[in-house]
Motif scaffolding. Structure first.
Motif, PDB file in Angstrom:
ATOM      1  N   HIS A 163       0.854  -1.189   0.000  1.00 39.46           N
ATOM      2  CA  HIS A 163       0.000   0.000   0.000  1.00 39.46           C
ATOM      3  C   HIS A 163       0.896   1.249   0.000  1.00 39.46           C
ATOM      4  N   PRO A 164       0.403   2.370  -0.551  1.00 40.89           N
ATOM      5  CA  PRO A 164       1.226   3.589  -0.640  1.00 40.89           C
ATOM      6  C   PRO A 164       1.790   4.045   0.701  1.00 40.89           C
ATOM      7  N   GLN A 165       0.993   3.973   1.765  1.00 43.36           N
ATOM      8  CA  GLN A 165       1.485   4.417   3.076  1.00 43.36           C
ATOM      9  C   GLN A 165       2.597   3.490   3.586  1.00 43.36           C
ATOM     10  N   VAL A 166       2.543   2.232   3.213  1.00 40.52           N
ATOM     11  CA  VAL A 166       3.602   1.292   3.594  1.00 40.52           C
ATOM     12  C   VAL A 166       4.865   1.598   2.799  1.00 40.52           C
ATOM     13  N   ASP A 167       4.719   1.836   1.485  1.00 39.29           N
ATOM     14  CA  ASP A 167       5.862   2.237   0.653  1.00 39.29           C
ATOM     15  C   ASP A 167       6.555   3.471   1.226  1.00 39.29           C
ATOM     16  N   ASP A 168       5.750   4.457   1.616  1.00 37.87           N
ATOM     17  CA  ASP A 168       6.314   5.700   2.149  1.00 37.87           C
ATOM     18  C   ASP A 168       7.141   5.445   3.402  1.00 37.87           C
ATOM     19  N   GLU A 169       6.611   4.665   4.318  1.00 37.63           N
ATOM     20  CA  GLU A 169       7.326   4.387   5.574  1.00 37.63           C
ATOM     21  C   GLU A 169       8.567   3.527   5.325  1.00 37.63           C
ATOM     22  N   LEU A 170       8.476   2.575   4.424  1.00 39.30           N
ATOM     23  CA  LEU A 170       9.650   1.766   4.071  1.00 39.30           C
ATOM     24  C   LEU A 170      10.766   2.660   3.529  1.00 39.30           C
ATOM     25  N   THR A 171      10.389   3.607   2.681  1.00 37.82           N
ATOM     26  CA  THR A 171      11.367   4.528   2.107  1.00 37.82           C
ATOM     27  C   THR A 171      11.956   5.432   3.179  1.00 37.82           C
ATOM     28  N   GLN A 172      11.108   5.975   4.055  1.00 38.27           N
ATOM     29  CA  GLN A 172      11.590   6.846   5.130  1.00 38.27           C
ATOM     30  C   GLN A 172      12.536   6.109   6.070  1.00 38.27           C
ATOM     31  N   THR A 173      12.317   4.819   6.253  1.00 37.09           N
ATOM     32  CA  THR A 173      13.181   4.007   7.113  1.00 37.09           C
ATOM     33  C   THR A 173      14.450   3.567   6.370  1.00 37.09           C
ATOM     34  N   ARG A 174      14.533   3.919   5.100  1.00 35.83           N
ATOM     35  CA  ARG A 174      15.677   3.586   4.225  1.00 35.83           C
ATOM     36  C   ARG A 174      15.848   2.082   4.009  1.00 35.83           C
ATOM     37  N   LEU A 175      14.736   1.390   3.955  1.00 33.04           N
ATOM     38  CA  LEU A 175      14.793  -0.045   3.719  1.00 33.04           C
ATOM     39  C   LEU A 175      14.975  -0.387   2.251  1.00 33.04           C
ATOM     40  N   ASP A 176      14.932   0.636   1.378  1.00 34.22           N
ATOM     41  CA  ASP A 176      15.193   0.387  -0.035  1.00 34.22           C
ATOM     42  C   ASP A 176      16.641  -0.040  -0.276  1.00 34.22           C
ATOM     43  N   GLU A 177      17.489   0.082   0.718  1.00 33.53           N
ATOM     44  CA  GLU A 177      18.854  -0.425   0.618  1.00 33.53           C
ATOM     45  C   GLU A 177      18.915  -1.940   0.785  1.00 33.53           C
ATOM     46  N   TYR A 178      17.866  -2.529   1.376  1.00 39.95           N
ATOM     47  CA  TYR A 178      17.879  -3.950   1.706  1.00 39.95           C
ATOM     48  C   TYR A 178      16.746  -4.744   1.081  1.00 39.95           C
ATOM     49  N   LEU A 179      15.678  -4.051   0.674  1.00 39.93           N
ATOM     50  CA  LEU A 179      14.493  -4.702   0.135  1.00 39.93           C
ATOM     51  C   LEU A 179      14.142  -4.086  -1.217  1.00 39.93           C
ATOM     52  N   HIS A 180      13.521  -4.872  -2.068  1.00 34.93           N
ATOM     53  CA  HIS A 180      12.996  -4.368  -3.335  1.00 34.93           C
ATOM     54  C   HIS A 180      11.502  -4.142  -3.148  1.00 34.93           C
ATOM     55  N   PHE A 181      11.048  -2.927  -3.387  1.00 34.71           N
ATOM     56  CA  PHE A 181       9.627  -2.601  -3.302  1.00 34.71           C
ATOM     57  C   PHE A 181       9.387  -1.360  -4.133  1.00 34.71           C
ATOM     58  N   GLY A 182       8.135  -1.042  -4.352  1.00 38.94           N
ATOM     59  CA  GLY A 182       7.793   0.160  -5.102  1.00 38.94           C
ATOM     60  C   GLY A 182       6.829  -0.134  -6.223  1.00 38.94           C
ATOM     61  N   GLN A 183       6.578   0.897  -7.001  1.00 36.32           N
ATOM     62  CA  GLN A 183       5.557   0.841  -8.038  1.00 36.32           C
ATOM     63  C   GLN A 183       5.749  -0.323  -9.006  1.00 36.32           C
ATOM     64  N   HIS A 184       6.992  -0.612  -9.386  1.00 33.07           N
ATOM     65  CA  HIS A 184       7.237  -1.682 -10.353  1.00 33.07           C
ATOM     66  C   HIS A 184       6.861  -3.060  -9.815  1.00 33.07           C
ATOM     67  N   LEU A 185       6.720  -3.203  -8.496  1.00 29.69           N
ATOM     68  CA  LEU A 185       6.334  -4.483  -7.897  1.00 29.69           C
ATOM     69  C   LEU A 185       4.899  -4.450  -7.354  1.00 29.69           C
ATOM     70  N   ASN A 186       4.187  -3.386  -7.652  1.00 36.26           N
ATOM     71  CA  ASN A 186       2.792  -3.272  -7.218  1.00 36.26           C
ATOM     72  C   ASN A 186       1.863  -3.555  -8.394  1.00 36.26           C
ATOM     73  N   GLY A 187       0.693  -4.030  -8.074  1.00 37.59           N
ATOM     74  CA  GLY A 187      -0.293  -4.315  -9.106  1.00 37.59           C
ATOM     75  C   GLY A 187      -0.097  -5.652  -9.791  1.00 37.59           C
ATOM     76  N   LEU A 188       0.721  -6.516  -9.227  1.00 36.19           N
ATOM     77  CA  LEU A 188       0.926  -7.830  -9.824  1.00 36.19           C
ATOM     78  C   LEU A 188      -0.261  -8.739  -9.506  1.00 36.19           C
ATOM     79  N   THR A 189      -0.789  -9.366 -10.514  1.00 36.65           N
ATOM     80  CA  THR A 189      -1.864 -10.342 -10.346  1.00 36.65           C
ATOM     81  C   THR A 189      -1.210 -11.704 -10.194  1.00 36.65           C
ATOM     82  N   TRP A 190      -1.001 -12.114  -8.967  1.00 38.23           N
ATOM     83  CA  TRP A 190      -0.223 -13.322  -8.692  1.00 38.23           C
ATOM     84  C   TRP A 190      -1.091 -14.537  -8.393  1.00 38.23           C
ATOM     85  N   ARG A 191      -2.289 -14.348  -7.864  1.00 38.53           N
ATOM     86  CA  ARG A 191      -3.100 -15.481  -7.399  1.00 38.53           C
ATOM     87  C   ARG A 191      -3.392 -16.539  -8.471  1.00 38.53           C
TER      88      ARG A 191
END
Length: 193
Positions: A142-170
């Protein structure tokens, strides 16, 4: 929340309670006994607890030969108050890494909030798997989760963001989900360099 079940489309391919290398090996589930909760909201009994107070997961699929796991989450991920990453890392991830898992697909649709704190456990997790070419990818945050992940600087350790959102995986097979995520991460890495 009590009627939100983890994805069951792959149960004919994998069940964590039947996998002797799984942290949940031998676990028995009730269809009627509701005991886990996020705050005042009961959860469906098929979700697994791992020591966090407001975060639960389901190990949907593991392929030990290819080295990947697909995990679905529900609740609130709270490192600031409950140190959820410590519980996740010590009670769950360490066992999977010890059994050769180096790619982690975390399905985050059910995580409504994230509260960050220190990055030590994320850094440790990243260090353990990146030497082997591994990664941790968060799908459909969710956008609010993305924002907090970014603020915590977890983009150095995890892959997340728009390019990984909206995937129809089920409706997909597990290996197709893994291949799609791997392709997106390789594209992301090439763009950065």
């Amino acid at each position: 929340m009590h009627d939100i079940e983890p994805h069951f489309g792959w149960r004919d391919r994998y069940r964590a309670e039947d996998d002797d290398a799984s942290p949940f090996f031998g676990r028995q589930y009730s269809e009627f006994g509701f005991s886990n909760r996020v705050y005042n909201y009961l959860l469906h009994p098929q979700w697994d607890e791992f020591g966090a107070e407001t975060l639960y997961l389901k190990l949907l699929f593991v392929d030990y030969d290819e080295g990947y796991a697909i995990i679905e989450f529900i609740g609130e991920w709270n490192d600031a108050v409950h140190n959820d990453i410590m519980h996740l890392k010590r009670e769950f991830v360490d066992q999977l890494v010890g059994n050769g898992i180096k790619y982690f697909v975390l399905i985050m649709e059910g995580v409504l909030n994230f509260h960050g704190d220190e990055v030590d456990y994320y850094e440790e997790w990243n260090d353990e798997i990146t030497d082997e070419g591994g990664w941790v990818a968060l799908l459909n945050t969710h956008p609010q989760v993305d924002d907090e992940l970014t603020q915590t600087r977890l983009d150095e350790y995890l892959h997340f963001g728009q390019h990984l959102n909206g995937l129809t995986w089920r409706p997909q097979k597990p290996h197709r989900v893994f291949e799609a995520v791997e392709g997106l991460i390789q594209t992301e890495v090439r763009r950065v360099y």
